[in-house]
Design an enzyme around this catalytic site. Sequence first.
Site, PDB file in Angstrom:
ATOM      1  N   HIS A  96       0.880  -1.188   0.000  1.00 61.75           N
ATOM      2  CA  HIS A  96       0.000   0.000   0.000  1.00 61.75           C
ATOM      3  C   HIS A  96       0.911   1.229   0.000  1.00 61.75           C
ATOM      4  O   HIS A  96       1.620   1.486  -0.973  1.00 61.75           O
ATOM      5  CB  HIS A  96      -0.910  -0.099   1.232  1.00 61.75           C
ATOM      6  CG  HIS A  96      -2.064   0.847   1.286  1.00 61.75           C
ATOM      7  ND1 HIS A  96      -2.408   1.668   0.245  1.00 61.75           N
ATOM      8  CD2 HIS A  96      -2.964   1.115   2.272  1.00 61.75           C
ATOM      9  CE1 HIS A  96      -3.463   2.392   0.588  1.00 61.75           C
ATOM     10  NE2 HIS A  96      -3.820   2.067   1.822  1.00 61.75           N
ATOM     11  N   HIS A 146      -2.458  -2.117  -9.817  1.00 61.32           N
ATOM     12  CA  HIS A 146      -3.451  -1.590  -8.886  1.00 61.32           C
ATOM     13  C   HIS A 146      -4.662  -2.502  -8.901  1.00 61.32           C
ATOM     14  O   HIS A 146      -5.018  -3.044  -9.939  1.00 61.32           O
ATOM     15  CB  HIS A 146      -3.868  -0.170  -9.297  1.00 61.32           C
ATOM     16  CG  HIS A 146      -4.497   0.590  -8.175  1.00 61.32           C
ATOM     17  ND1 HIS A 146      -5.819   0.488  -7.890  1.00 61.32           N
ATOM     18  CD2 HIS A 146      -3.961   1.416  -7.259  1.00 61.32           C
ATOM     19  CE1 HIS A 146      -6.083   1.243  -6.834  1.00 61.32           C
ATOM     20  NE2 HIS A 146      -4.964   1.815  -6.430  1.00 61.32           N
ATOM     21  N   ASP A 153       2.593   5.858  -7.006  1.00 62.17           N
ATOM     22  CA  ASP A 153       3.878   5.804  -6.316  1.00 62.17           C
ATOM     23  C   ASP A 153       5.082   5.914  -7.240  1.00 62.17           C
ATOM     24  O   ASP A 153       6.182   6.194  -6.783  1.00 62.17           O
ATOM     25  CB  ASP A 153       3.984   4.494  -5.519  1.00 62.17           C
ATOM     26  CG  ASP A 153       3.022   4.494  -4.350  1.00 62.17           C
ATOM     27  OD1 ASP A 153       2.831   5.568  -3.758  1.00 62.17           O
ATOM     28  OD2 ASP A 153       2.454   3.438  -4.033  1.00 62.17           O
TER      29      ASP A 153
HETATM   30  N1  ACO Z   1       4.882  -6.011 -11.075  1.00 56.34           N
HETATM   31  C1  ACO Z   1       4.794  -7.170 -11.745  1.00 56.34           C
HETATM   32  N2  ACO Z   1       3.676  -7.915 -11.826  1.00 56.34           N
HETATM   33  C2  ACO Z   1       2.594  -7.457 -11.192  1.00 56.34           C
HETATM   34  C3  ACO Z   1       2.585  -6.234 -10.490  1.00 56.34           C
HETATM   35  C4  ACO Z   1       3.795  -5.503 -10.446  1.00 56.34           C
HETATM   36  N3  ACO Z   1       3.863  -4.359  -9.787  1.00 56.34           N
HETATM   37  N4  ACO Z   1       1.373  -6.019  -9.973  1.00 56.34           N
HETATM   38  C5  ACO Z   1       0.629  -7.068 -10.315  1.00 56.34           C
HETATM   39  N5  ACO Z   1       1.363  -7.943 -11.072  1.00 56.34           N
HETATM   40  C6  ACO Z   1       0.904  -9.213 -11.629  1.00 56.34           C
HETATM   41  C7  ACO Z   1       0.920 -10.289 -10.548  1.00 56.34           C
HETATM   42  O1  ACO Z   1       2.162 -10.964 -10.516  1.00 56.34           O
HETATM   43  C8  ACO Z   1      -0.210 -11.180 -10.988  1.00 56.34           C
HETATM   44  O2  ACO Z   1       0.238 -11.955 -12.059  1.00 56.34           O
HETATM   45  P1  ACO Z   1      -0.306 -13.467 -12.286  1.00 56.34           P
HETATM   46  O3  ACO Z   1      -1.764 -13.321 -12.539  1.00 56.34           O
HETATM   47  O4  ACO Z   1       0.472 -13.936 -13.465  1.00 56.34           O
HETATM   48  O5  ACO Z   1       0.011 -14.204 -11.019  1.00 56.34           O
HETATM   49  C9  ACO Z   1      -1.245 -10.194 -11.544  1.00 56.34           C
HETATM   50  O6  ACO Z   1      -0.475  -9.067 -11.981  1.00 56.34           O
HETATM   51  C10 ACO Z   1      -2.279  -9.745 -10.531  1.00 56.34           C
HETATM   52  O7  ACO Z   1      -1.564  -9.267  -9.382  1.00 56.34           O
HETATM   53  P2  ACO Z   1      -2.127  -9.274  -7.899  1.00 56.34           P
HETATM   54  O8  ACO Z   1      -0.996  -9.071  -6.957  1.00 56.34           O
HETATM   55  O9  ACO Z   1      -3.006 -10.469  -7.687  1.00 56.34           O
HETATM   56  O10 ACO Z   1      -3.063  -8.003  -7.945  1.00 56.34           O
HETATM   57  P3  ACO Z   1      -3.688  -7.288  -6.694  1.00 56.34           P
HETATM   58  O11 ACO Z   1      -4.866  -6.572  -7.197  1.00 56.34           O
HETATM   59  O12 ACO Z   1      -3.857  -8.252  -5.565  1.00 56.34           O
HETATM   60  O13 ACO Z   1      -2.517  -6.298  -6.261  1.00 56.34           O
HETATM   61  C11 ACO Z   1      -1.109  -4.497  -5.970  1.00 56.34           C
HETATM   62  C12 ACO Z   1      -2.475  -4.950  -6.478  1.00 56.34           C
HETATM   63  C13 ACO Z   1      -0.895  -5.003  -4.538  1.00 56.34           C
HETATM   64  C14 ACO Z   1      -1.051  -2.983  -5.971  1.00 56.34           C
HETATM   65  C15 ACO Z   1      -0.020  -5.084  -6.890  1.00 56.34           C
HETATM   66  O14 ACO Z   1      -0.194  -4.591  -8.202  1.00 56.34           O
HETATM   67  C16 ACO Z   1       1.397  -4.793  -6.390  1.00 56.34           C
HETATM   68  O15 ACO Z   1       1.903  -5.538  -5.544  1.00 56.34           O
HETATM   69  N6  ACO Z   1       2.048  -3.709  -6.913  1.00 56.34           N
HETATM   70  C17 ACO Z   1       3.351  -3.319  -6.442  1.00 56.34           C
HETATM   71  C18 ACO Z   1       3.244  -2.538  -5.152  1.00 56.34           C
HETATM   72  C19 ACO Z   1       2.697  -1.134  -5.360  1.00 56.34           C
HETATM   73  O16 ACO Z   1       3.129  -0.392  -6.227  1.00 56.34           O
HETATM   74  N7  ACO Z   1       1.755  -0.778  -4.486  1.00 56.34           N
HETATM   75  C20 ACO Z   1       1.140   0.555  -4.512  1.00 56.34           C
HETATM   76  C21 ACO Z   1      -0.290   0.427  -4.882  1.00 56.34           C
HETATM   77  S1  ACO Z   1      -1.029   1.994  -5.041  1.00 56.34           S
HETATM   78  C22 ACO Z   1      -1.210   2.532  -3.457  1.00 56.34           C
HETATM   79  O17 ACO Z   1      -1.422   1.841  -2.511  1.00 56.34           O
HETATM   80  C23 ACO Z   1      -1.002   3.909  -3.307  1.00 56.34           C
END
Ligand code: ACO
Length: 405
Positions: A232, A271, A325
């Site tokens: 987050h 996201h 971010d």
């Molecule tokens: N880099 C690479 N792959 C990603 C990323 C990423 N940043 N985000 C999602 N994916 C991929 C996952 O590996 C997954 O792939 P798969 O289906 O092949 O297994 C798919 O996309 C779905 O990802 P989830 O993690 O299940 O998506 P979720 O909706 O649960 O997560 C989250 C959203 C937590 C923001 C995620 O995108 C992430 O971890 N991003 C990096 C951290 C980040 O930047 N957080 C800030 C969010 S914005 C905020 O809070 C202000």
Amino acid sequence: MSKKLVAKPGEVEFAKGMEGVIARESTKSYVDGENGKLYYHGIPIEELAEHSTYEETFFLLLYDRLPTEPELAFFKERMVQYRDLPDDVYEFIARAARRFNSHPMAVLRTAVSMLALFDESAEEDSLPAHEREAIKITSKLATIVAAIGRARKGLEPVRPRSDLSHAANFLYMLFGEAPDPYYARVMDVILILHADHGCNASTFATIVVKSTLTDMHSSVVAGIGSLKGPLHGGANERVMKMLQEIGEPERAEAWVLRALERKQKIMGFGHRVYKTYDPRARILHDYAVEVTKRAGTEKYLKIAEAIEKVMVERLGQKGIFPNVDLYSGVVMASMGIDTALFTPIFAVARVAGWTAHALEQRIDNRLFRPRFVYVGPELEHWVPLEERKEPEQEPTPLKPLKKEL
Ligand code: ACO
């Protein structure tokens, strides 16, 4: 609705991470994830970033309308009036930073909890009291974070001024001198962009706690604890570490491809709701162009842009695009702000949304009490100690501690 709540693992469908689950009705903000739009009470974020101020945006989130001129002036006065902190809180911040070199979000979490102990109306349970606490806490959070930033460098806190805006006063308290008006405006925009964002994890945590009819400080502390996590609010700090590790724009592509091969998540991308470009990232990217030019830190912007290019090419079709971010860290670092303060500054902004949602919850409350699907053994019996054996394999990844013989 009847639903089987005792089942074998995988037997009952549920939304992991509560994806798509509606928690309540809200009039505060709307995240249109498909079209990459964000609105606070119907007003597009681009308009607020261009014309509004943090104080006005906070008013909008609290009262669901823009203030008139006298209302805004009085609201600002109220925020100014609450800026300073009890001496014990300043002392705690200095000690925590000096002795334990604690995580700044942990210091912030404790300092907000401490505020309640010095606030005789913190436990007052009426709507006007909750509204007053919302404004007090929002105002004081900026002072706490500035004091944490200074304490980490062994500096005395700078007490707030009453003639500066919330954003300008924050920079003044952090650096000890009144900021350049351009940087004060950039900080104002950062605060506006981060002020609210639908039912995000920290806002949800805040309203779940508020739904027990507890006090506003407890609710905000829950929000801070949730925002601290790397999935987050903690992501902006990690973005900056990634940019520093990559070091040069030419190294970005290979670095990202290697990280993706290792199934690493790239911070600042993806996201739960946006499946396209986060509109806040666009606005901050434009500010990053100007701020990095002024600061001579264009290299970091170039690295972030190079990462964005590879990520969008590789994962854009999967709905993974830059989130807020990616560029907020570049902007703040170029303004001379320590990486460790990025997430606390996110809290300085988001507390407006937390408290607005907490009040909305308080006005139309029902206790949050969802259920789990129970997938453990249906019936087992207690076994006397002497008949028990250690399992060949632990049922969970946790291993009970054993005393070494
Ligand atoms: N880099 C690479 N792959 C990603 C990323 C990423 N940043 N985000 C999602 N994916 C991929 C996952 O590996 C997954 O792939 P798969 O289906 O092949 O297994 C798919 O996309 C779905 O990802 P989830 O993690 O299940 O998506 P979720 O909706 O649960 O997560 C989250 C959203 C937590 C923001 C995620 O995108 C992430 O971890 N991003 C990096 C951290 C980040 O930047 N957080 C800030 C969010 S914005 C905020 O809070 C202000």
